[in-house]
Design a protein around this motif. Structure first.
Motif, PDB file in Angstrom:
ATOM      1  N   ASP A   1      -3.765  10.995   7.672  1.00 17.32           N
ATOM      2  CA  ASP A   1      -3.191  11.200   6.292  1.00 17.32           C
ATOM      3  C   ASP A   1      -2.297   9.924   5.963  1.00 17.32           C
ATOM      4  O   ASP A   1      -2.266   9.418   4.853  1.00 17.32           O
ATOM      5  N   ARG A   2      -1.569   9.260   7.153  1.00 16.54           N
ATOM      6  CA  ARG A   2      -0.520   8.215   6.711  1.00 16.54           C
ATOM      7  C   ARG A   2      -1.529   7.071   6.632  1.00 16.54           C
ATOM      8  O   ARG A   2      -0.966   5.859   5.961  1.00 16.54           O
ATOM      9  N   PHE A   3      -2.461   6.641   7.287  1.00 22.29           N
ATOM     10  CA  PHE A   3      -3.417   5.287   7.379  1.00 22.29           C
ATOM     11  C   PHE A   3      -4.382   5.428   6.508  1.00 22.29           C
ATOM     12  O   PHE A   3      -5.063   4.339   6.307  1.00 22.29           O
ATOM     13  N   ASP A   4      -4.780   6.548   5.684  1.00 22.21           N
ATOM     14  CA  ASP A   4      -6.152   6.490   4.991  1.00 22.21           C
ATOM     15  C   ASP A   4      -6.116   5.505   3.857  1.00 22.21           C
ATOM     16  O   ASP A   4      -7.167   4.760   3.595  1.00 22.21           O
ATOM     17  N   SER A   5      -4.956   5.150   3.105  1.00 21.24           N
ATOM     18  CA  SER A   5      -4.850   4.135   2.366  1.00 21.24           C
ATOM     19  C   SER A   5      -5.028   2.681   2.873  1.00 21.24           C
ATOM     20  O   SER A   5      -5.407   1.801   2.067  1.00 21.24           O
ATOM     21  N   LEU A   6      -4.842   2.457   4.225  1.00 17.63           N
ATOM     22  CA  LEU A   6      -4.686   1.164   4.688  1.00 17.63           C
ATOM     23  C   LEU A   6      -6.186   0.786   5.191  1.00 17.63           C
ATOM     24  O   LEU A   6      -6.425  -0.338   5.430  1.00 17.63           O
ATOM     25  N   PHE A   7      -7.046   1.752   5.428  1.00 19.55           N
ATOM     26  CA  PHE A   7      -8.358   1.288   5.924  1.00 19.55           C
ATOM     27  C   PHE A   7      -9.290   0.539   5.100  1.00 19.55           C
ATOM     28  O   PHE A   7      -9.736  -0.445   5.789  1.00 19.55           O
ATOM     29  N   VAL A   8      -9.281   0.816   3.844  1.00 20.80           N
ATOM     30  CA  VAL A   8      -9.981   0.028   2.899  1.00 20.80           C
ATOM     31  C   VAL A   8      -9.191  -1.309   2.641  1.00 20.80           C
ATOM     32  O   VAL A   8      -9.724  -2.268   2.347  1.00 20.80           O
TER      33      VAL A   8
ATOM     34  N   VAL B   1       0.916  -1.230   0.145  1.00 24.03           N
ATOM     35  CA  VAL B   1       0.038  -0.038  -0.054  1.00 24.03           C
ATOM     36  C   VAL B   1       0.786   1.305   0.029  1.00 24.03           C
ATOM     37  O   VAL B   1       0.591   2.094  -0.683  1.00 24.03           O
ATOM     38  N   TRP B   2       1.696   1.275   0.911  1.00 26.46           N
ATOM     39  CA  TRP B   2       2.721   2.406   0.717  1.00 26.46           C
ATOM     40  C   TRP B   2       3.765   2.614  -0.447  1.00 26.46           C
ATOM     41  O   TRP B   2       3.854   3.612  -0.782  1.00 26.46           O
ATOM     42  N   MET B   3       4.013   1.445  -0.822  1.00 27.41           N
ATOM     43  CA  MET B   3       4.745   1.744  -2.207  1.00 27.41           C
ATOM     44  C   MET B   3       3.726   2.178  -3.330  1.00 27.41           C
ATOM     45  O   MET B   3       4.230   2.877  -4.326  1.00 27.41           O
ATOM     46  N   SER B   4       2.686   1.607  -3.333  1.00 33.72           N
ATOM     47  CA  SER B   4       1.611   2.146  -4.251  1.00 33.72           C
ATOM     48  C   SER B   4       1.331   3.739  -4.068  1.00 33.72           C
ATOM     49  O   SER B   4       1.258   4.291  -5.144  1.00 33.72           O
TER      50      SER B   4
ATOM     51  N   MET C   1       0.038 -11.081  -7.923  1.00 37.30           N
ATOM     52  CA  MET C   1      -0.192  -9.450  -9.119  1.00 37.30           C
ATOM     53  C   MET C   1      -1.574  -9.088  -8.973  1.00 37.30           C
ATOM     54  O   MET C   1      -1.941  -7.922  -8.442  1.00 37.30           O
ATOM     55  N   ILE C   2      -2.682 -10.090  -8.428  1.00 28.75           N
ATOM     56  CA  ILE C   2      -4.003  -9.662  -8.427  1.00 28.75           C
ATOM     57  C   ILE C   2      -4.218  -9.037  -7.005  1.00 28.75           C
ATOM     58  O   ILE C   2      -4.844  -7.995  -6.785  1.00 28.75           O
ATOM     59  N   LEU C   3      -3.377  -9.563  -6.036  1.00 29.31           N
ATOM     60  CA  LEU C   3      -3.603  -8.886  -4.590  1.00 29.31           C
ATOM     61  C   LEU C   3      -3.016  -7.490  -4.548  1.00 29.31           C
ATOM     62  O   LEU C   3      -3.525  -6.686  -4.085  1.00 29.31           O
ATOM     63  N   GLY C   4      -1.850  -7.347  -5.267  1.00 27.99           N
ATOM     64  CA  GLY C   4      -1.389  -6.017  -5.447  1.00 27.99           C
ATOM     65  C   GLY C   4      -2.172  -5.040  -6.270  1.00 27.99           C
ATOM     66  O   GLY C   4      -2.376  -3.780  -5.734  1.00 27.99           O
ATOM     67  N   LEU C   5      -2.672  -5.520  -7.072  1.00 30.83           N
ATOM     68  CA  LEU C   5      -3.699  -4.412  -7.900  1.00 30.83           C
ATOM     69  C   LEU C   5      -4.688  -4.163  -6.998  1.00 30.83           C
ATOM     70  O   LEU C   5      -5.344  -3.063  -6.937  1.00 30.83           O
ATOM     71  N   ILE C   6      -5.290  -4.948  -6.432  1.00 23.49           N
ATOM     72  CA  ILE C   6      -6.638  -5.034  -5.617  1.00 23.49           C
ATOM     73  C   ILE C   6      -6.455  -3.954  -4.507  1.00 23.49           C
ATOM     74  O   ILE C   6      -7.225  -2.936  -4.145  1.00 23.49           O
ATOM     75  N   LEU C   7      -5.054  -4.181  -3.697  1.00 31.40           N
ATOM     76  CA  LEU C   7      -4.804  -3.323  -2.787  1.00 31.40           C
ATOM     77  C   LEU C   7      -4.597  -2.026  -3.083  1.00 31.40           C
ATOM     78  O   LEU C   7      -4.843  -1.090  -2.230  1.00 31.40           O
ATOM     79  N   SER C   8      -3.949  -1.787  -4.261  1.00 37.00           N
ATOM     80  CA  SER C   8      -3.658  -0.295  -4.752  1.00 37.00           C
ATOM     81  C   SER C   8      -4.903   0.235  -5.141  1.00 37.00           C
ATOM     82  O   SER C   8      -5.116   1.431  -4.916  1.00 37.00           O
ATOM     83  N   LEU C   9      -5.901  -0.359  -5.713  1.00 37.70           N
ATOM     84  CA  LEU C   9      -7.195  -0.006  -5.969  1.00 37.70           C
ATOM     85  C   LEU C   9      -7.830   0.645  -4.612  1.00 37.70           C
ATOM     86  O   LEU C   9      -8.400   1.772  -4.579  1.00 37.70           O
TER      87      LEU C   9
ATOM     88  N   ILE D   1       0.432   0.530 -11.158  1.00 36.45           N
ATOM     89  CA  ILE D   1       1.500  -0.173 -11.729  1.00 36.45           C
ATOM     90  C   ILE D   1       2.504  -0.562 -10.360  1.00 36.45           C
ATOM     91  O   ILE D   1       2.982  -1.902 -10.446  1.00 36.45           O
ATOM     92  N   THR D   2       2.549   0.234  -9.500  1.00 39.86           N
ATOM     93  CA  THR D   2       3.548  -0.096  -8.274  1.00 39.86           C
ATOM     94  C   THR D   2       3.146  -1.074  -7.614  1.00 39.86           C
ATOM     95  O   THR D   2       3.775  -2.060  -6.920  1.00 39.86           O
ATOM     96  N   GLY D   3       1.697  -1.198  -7.475  1.00 46.65           N
ATOM     97  CA  GLY D   3       1.167  -2.387  -6.452  1.00 46.65           C
ATOM     98  C   GLY D   3       1.179  -3.569  -6.569  1.00 46.65           C
ATOM     99  O   GLY D   3       1.975  -4.435  -5.829  1.00 46.65           O
ATOM    100  N   PRO D   4       1.025  -4.120  -8.009  1.00 48.33           N
ATOM    101  CA  PRO D   4       1.413  -5.437  -8.297  1.00 48.33           C
ATOM    102  C   PRO D   4       2.974  -5.713  -8.445  1.00 48.33           C
ATOM    103  O   PRO D   4       3.502  -6.813  -7.883  1.00 48.33           O
ATOM    104  N   ILE D   5       3.895  -4.727  -8.804  1.00 53.26           N
ATOM    105  CA  ILE D   5       5.192  -4.843  -8.792  1.00 53.26           C
ATOM    106  C   ILE D   5       5.695  -5.320  -7.447  1.00 53.26           C
ATOM    107  O   ILE D   5       6.633  -6.024  -6.921  1.00 53.26           O
TER     108      ILE D   5
END
Length: 330
Positions: free
Chosen positions: A312-319, A164-167, A271-279, A221-225
């Motif tokens: 602000d630091r955790f907002d992407s992690l909640f979902v 998530v943070w790399m995304s 890769m699917i997990l990375g894509l879903i987490l980035s979204l 792009i960054t999430g799956p990688i």
């Protein structure tokens, strides 16, 4: 592990404090005037780097004074109590916890101590709506983050945080690179018409002017990688689905499980997990940006200089935490 639990619960408490400061203002002045005043206030109140903690505690006292009505205080205390309760409830009991909070906050103004307050006051309903969304957003988010930490241990919570943070970093880097390129093109007279942004980009800009399509592309792009390079193996016991499990589920879910079973491969799953987490991270970030937009604030707090607040630091992690739990463990 207890260390991880204490860390995330500590972050949770800080988020609850910041959430109170993000209640939308009762007045509805022009956006430009409020934005300018907010920027001036932020500049005037910007704490020196050597005294961040003192400035944060001063902000808490200021918010307590600004929201000094008894009903407002107890609504916040009720929010904190149920938010902490929801994080420690077993997952099957989450609907009961959410319903209990909804009923409690709705009946609160009818208690004898608060009957002198006007329950039809706009400020009251604004605060109630703000805290109800906070229960769904913050509390549910931290509940599943703690569940991932409890069930999966450091390796899985590290995977969630890393992806998530790399995304987020990928979105920031690519968004800024394309913005510089766009500014350079504008200087040469090749700027595009902003009225042709399209519905989706206009939607993003209405939430946060800094959001761009290249930024979203960078995140996806960054999430799956990041998921591919993280040293973890999603074992078949957590990802693979048996034929018996498929047959035991309802029609729609059985279809999803059948697809998941027949297309199972360790690398494709990562890769699917990375894509879903980035979204999911993008959705969580947009939700918090909308809250800040309504409250006329740039950052959720000033505890982390240069990074905004703890929310602000955790907002992407909640979902993303919810998605990770159901994708890997459910």
């Amino acid at each position: 592990p207890i260390t991880s639990w204490l860390f995330f619960q500590g972050a949770h408490l800080l988020c609850l404090i910041e959430w109170r400061a993000l209640i939308p203002p009762a007045t509805d002045d022009s956006e430009e005037t409020i934005s300018n005043n907010s920027n001036n206030d932020n500049a005037a109140k910007k704490p020196p780097k050597e005294n961040i903690l003192q400035a944060f505690l001063t902000g808490i006292i200021t918010e307590e004074t600004a929201n000094s009505s008894p009903l407002s205080k107890y609504m916040f205390y009720l929010f904190c109590f149920f938010s902490l309760l929801i994080t420690i409830l077993p997952t099957p009991f989450l609907p009961l916890g959410l319903m209990s909070y909804g009923i409690a906050v709705r009946l609160l103004p009818h208690l004898p101590s608060f009957q002198s307050s006007d329950p039809t006051n706009t400020t009251f309903f604004t605060a109630m709506q703000h805290y109800q969304f906070g229960i769904l957003y913050l509390s549910i988010g931290f509940h599943f983050i703690l569940q991932v930490s409890k069930i999966g241990g450091p390796i899985h919570i590290g995977n969630l945080l890393f992806v998530v943070w790399m995304s987020d970093t990928g979105a920031l880097v690519l968004g800024r690179l394309m913005k510089k390129r766009k500014n350079h093109a504008a200087e040469e007279g090749n700027a595009t018409n902003h009225n042709q942004n399209g519905i989706f980009l206009s939607f993003l800009k209405s939430i946060s002017p800094g959001k761009t399509l290249p930024g979203l592309l960078g995140a996806t792009i960054t999430g799956p990688i990041s998921a591919l390079i993280y040293p973890i193996s999603l074992s078949s016991s957590t990802v693979y689905v048996s034929e018996e499990q498929c047959d035991q589920e309802a029609t729609f879910l059985a279809t999803i499980l059948h697809l998941r079973r027949h297309f199972y491969h360790p690398l494709s799953q990562k890769m699917i997990l990375g894509l879903i987490l980035s979204l999911a991270g993008i959705v969580g970030d947009l939700a918090e940006s909308s809250v800040k937009r309504l409250s006329k604030k740039k950052d959720s707090g000033g505890l982390l200089p240069g990074h905004g607040g703890v929310v602000d630091r955790f907002d992407s992690l909640f979902v993303a935490g919810v998605v990770y739990y159901y994708f890997v463990f459910a």
